[in-house]
Structures are given as structure tokens and as C-alpha cells.
Motif scaffolding. Structure first.
Motif, PDB file in Angstrom:
ATOM      1  N   TRP A 141     -21.792  20.514  25.696  1.00 41.16           N
ATOM      2  CA  TRP A 141     -20.643  19.612  25.577  1.00 41.16           C
ATOM      3  C   TRP A 141     -21.067  18.164  25.815  1.00 41.16           C
ATOM      4  O   TRP A 141     -20.585  17.247  25.162  1.00 41.16           O
ATOM      5  CB  TRP A 141     -19.561  20.042  26.565  1.00 41.16           C
ATOM      6  CG  TRP A 141     -18.301  19.248  26.428  1.00 41.16           C
ATOM      7  CD1 TRP A 141     -17.763  18.403  27.342  1.00 41.16           C
ATOM      8  CD2 TRP A 141     -17.425  19.230  25.292  1.00 41.16           C
ATOM      9  NE1 TRP A 141     -16.605  17.845  26.840  1.00 41.16           N
ATOM     10  CE2 TRP A 141     -16.378  18.348  25.581  1.00 41.16           C
ATOM     11  CE3 TRP A 141     -17.436  19.885  24.061  1.00 41.16           C
ATOM     12  CZ2 TRP A 141     -15.342  18.083  24.693  1.00 41.16           C
ATOM     13  CZ3 TRP A 141     -16.410  19.626  23.167  1.00 41.16           C
ATOM     14  CH2 TRP A 141     -15.372  18.732  23.498  1.00 41.16           C
ATOM     15  N   ALA A 142     -21.996  17.972  26.761  1.00 43.36           N
ATOM     16  CA  ALA A 142     -22.468  16.616  27.045  1.00 43.36           C
ATOM     17  C   ALA A 142     -23.079  15.996  25.791  1.00 43.36           C
ATOM     18  O   ALA A 142     -22.835  14.823  25.483  1.00 43.36           O
ATOM     19  CB  ALA A 142     -23.480  16.634  28.184  1.00 43.36           C
ATOM     20  N   ALA A 143     -23.834  16.779  25.063  1.00 43.36           N
ATOM     21  CA  ALA A 143     -24.453  16.273  23.834  1.00 43.36           C
ATOM     22  C   ALA A 143     -23.393  15.986  22.776  1.00 43.36           C
ATOM     23  O   ALA A 143     -23.507  15.019  22.016  1.00 43.36           O
ATOM     24  CB  ALA A 143     -25.473  17.282  23.313  1.00 43.36           C
ATOM     25  N   ALA A 144     -22.339  16.824  22.750  1.00 42.54           N
ATOM     26  CA  ALA A 144     -21.267  16.591  21.777  1.00 42.54           C
ATOM     27  C   ALA A 144     -20.559  15.267  22.069  1.00 42.54           C
ATOM     28  O   ALA A 144     -20.208  14.522  21.156  1.00 42.54           O
ATOM     29  CB  ALA A 144     -20.268  17.747  21.803  1.00 42.54           C
ATOM     30  N   LEU A 145     -20.363  14.972  23.354  1.00 45.79           N
ATOM     31  CA  LEU A 145     -19.687  13.732  23.721  1.00 45.79           C
ATOM     32  C   LEU A 145     -20.522  12.508  23.359  1.00 45.79           C
ATOM     33  O   LEU A 145     -19.984  11.436  23.093  1.00 45.79           O
ATOM     34  CB  LEU A 145     -19.371  13.719  25.224  1.00 45.79           C
ATOM     35  CG  LEU A 145     -18.337  14.742  25.689  1.00 45.79           C
ATOM     36  CD1 LEU A 145     -18.118  14.616  27.190  1.00 45.79           C
ATOM     37  CD2 LEU A 145     -17.029  14.592  24.939  1.00 45.79           C
ATOM     38  N   GLU A 146     -21.834  12.676  23.369  1.00 46.59           N
ATOM     39  CA  GLU A 146     -22.711  11.555  23.028  1.00 46.59           C
ATOM     40  C   GLU A 146     -22.852  11.373  21.524  1.00 46.59           C
ATOM     41  O   GLU A 146     -23.395  10.374  21.067  1.00 46.59           O
ATOM     42  CB  GLU A 146     -24.104  11.783  23.641  1.00 46.59           C
ATOM     43  CG  GLU A 146     -24.122  11.589  25.141  1.00 46.59           C
ATOM     44  CD  GLU A 146     -25.453  12.018  25.759  1.00 46.59           C
ATOM     45  OE1 GLU A 146     -26.395  12.310  25.010  1.00 46.59           O
ATOM     46  OE2 GLU A 146     -25.510  12.058  26.993  1.00 46.59           O
ATOM     47  N   HIS A 147     -22.373  12.373  20.783  1.00 46.73           N
ATOM     48  CA  HIS A 147     -22.499  12.333  19.329  1.00 46.73           C
ATOM     49  C   HIS A 147     -21.566  11.258  18.786  1.00 46.73           C
ATOM     50  O   HIS A 147     -20.358  11.317  18.971  1.00 46.73           O
ATOM     51  CB  HIS A 147     -22.111  13.708  18.774  1.00 46.73           C
ATOM     52  CG  HIS A 147     -22.666  13.980  17.418  1.00 46.73           C
ATOM     53  ND1 HIS A 147     -22.115  13.457  16.287  1.00 46.73           N
ATOM     54  CD2 HIS A 147     -23.718  14.731  17.022  1.00 46.73           C
ATOM     55  CE1 HIS A 147     -22.817  13.882  15.237  1.00 46.73           C
ATOM     56  NE2 HIS A 147     -23.793  14.659  15.658  1.00 46.73           N
ATOM     57  N   SER A 148     -22.118  10.285  18.121  1.00 50.80           N
ATOM     58  CA  SER A 148     -21.322   9.106  17.770  1.00 50.80           C
ATOM     59  C   SER A 148     -20.483   9.291  16.512  1.00 50.80           C
ATOM     60  O   SER A 148     -19.487   8.613  16.329  1.00 50.80           O
ATOM     61  CB  SER A 148     -22.250   7.907  17.591  1.00 50.80           C
ATOM     62  OG  SER A 148     -23.213   8.218  16.595  1.00 50.80           O
ATOM     63  N   SER A 149     -20.856  10.218  15.647  1.00 53.21           N
ATOM     64  CA  SER A 149     -20.197  10.263  14.343  1.00 53.21           C
ATOM     65  C   SER A 149     -19.190  11.398  14.199  1.00 53.21           C
ATOM     66  O   SER A 149     -18.865  11.800  13.102  1.00 53.21           O
ATOM     67  CB  SER A 149     -21.259  10.373  13.245  1.00 53.21           C
ATOM     68  OG  SER A 149     -22.044  11.516  13.458  1.00 53.21           O
ATOM     69  N   LEU A 150     -18.672  11.910  15.320  1.00 61.67           N
ATOM     70  CA  LEU A 150     -17.714  13.014  15.224  1.00 61.67           C
ATOM     71  C   LEU A 150     -16.318  12.549  14.836  1.00 61.67           C
ATOM     72  O   LEU A 150     -15.563  13.281  14.219  1.00 61.67           O
ATOM     73  CB  LEU A 150     -17.632  13.761  16.554  1.00 61.67           C
ATOM     74  CG  LEU A 150     -18.700  14.823  16.775  1.00 61.67           C
ATOM     75  CD1 LEU A 150     -18.533  15.442  18.154  1.00 61.67           C
ATOM     76  CD2 LEU A 150     -18.642  15.891  15.706  1.00 61.67           C
ATOM     77  N   ALA A 151     -15.979  11.336  15.213  1.00 58.64           N
ATOM     78  CA  ALA A 151     -14.645  10.838  14.890  1.00 58.64           C
ATOM     79  C   ALA A 151     -14.458  10.823  13.382  1.00 58.64           C
ATOM     80  O   ALA A 151     -15.302  10.337  12.640  1.00 58.64           O
ATOM     81  CB  ALA A 151     -14.461   9.441  15.470  1.00 58.64           C
TER      82      ALA A 151
END
Ligand SMILES: [Zn+2]
Length: 139
Positions: A44-54
């Protein structure tokens, strides 16, 4: 009547599905595993750092609320390798983290005397609906 489109983005948006009848920690894990899968990350931590999910993953207000309320579950989930998921009881509300290969017991052992049956959050169970934007007529 055609629904108006909010934007002219060409990318498909992944709608996340979860089981609204599952215990809340299981719902949170289902949502989180799908977000991690779209982001191609394992935590989840890596998902939160993922910049292009929005704009790529679309969560409902209810799903946002579930993630917020059950956020204590999220840091312990692991999507690849030694996959860690959650087993949760809908009767007593307790949950435990477990290897994804292990099955929850038929009877709840999380609380003495509980008559519930724990449910496991599948890491792959709820498939997203991919909603491609309509092709431009005549294109
Ligand atoms: Zn229980």
C-alpha cells in the motif's frame, strides 16, 4: 440520452469492485489489492507513492471511506511473493493477517465463544470493470 462525459481523457478508468457484504477489513483489503494491482506495486505504501494513479483508478466515496476507516489494515497487505491478506469475522469484527494460501477456519477463533465464520479477502477475486470511453463517431 447520452451521459455527459466529465473529461476528454482517452484512458480507460478502472472501477474498483468490492464485496459490500464482507466484513469491513476484508472490503478494505479487496479495494487496496485492486489499487496495488493497477499500480503494479506490492504494498500500500508503494501505491500511495505512485504518482499517476489519479484518473486511472476510480474509487467511490464509500470505498474512500472504507479505506479511511480501515487504514490500520492497509500497511500489512502484501500482493506478491509471500502474499499477506486478511481474514475477518463479520460477527465480532476482529481480524488477523494471514498467508494468502491459508483458509480461514469454519468457526471464528479470533474471539472466545464467537459464532461467526471468518472471511478471507481474496487478492484477485473482485475483477474491475474497465470502462473504455466511447469511440469518437466517424473516427
Ligand atoms: Zn468472530
Amino acid at each position: 440520452m447520452r451521459q455527459p462525459r466529465p473529461s476528454s481523457k482517452k484512458r480507460a478508468v478502472v472501477l474498483v469492485q468490492h464485496d459490500p457484504l464482507a466484513p469491513r477489513p476484508v472490503q478494505a483489503a479487496q479495494i487496496a489489492f485492486k489499487v496495488m494491482a493497477v499500480a503494479k506495486v506490492d504494498t500500500w505504501a508503494a501505491a500511495l507513492e505512485h504518482s499517476s494513479l489519479a484518473g486511472v483508478v476510480e474509487l467511490t466515496d464509500e470505498q474512500q471511506r472504507i479505506l479511511e476507516q480501515e487504514r490500520a489494515v492497509l500497511p500489512y497487505l502484501v500482493r506478491r511473493g509471500a502474499i499477506i491478506t486478511v481474514h475477518a469475522c463479520s460477527v465480532c469484527g476482529r481480524y488477523v493477517f494471514a498467508d494468502s494460501k491459508s483458509a480461514p477456519g469454519a468457526r471464528c477463533t479470533l474471539r472466545l465463544g464467537c459464532s461467526g465464520a471468518p472471511v478471507k479477502a481474496s487478492t484477485t477475486g473482485f475483477r474491475p470493470q474497465t470502462m473504455p470511453l466511447e469511440p469518437t463517431p466517424g473516427a
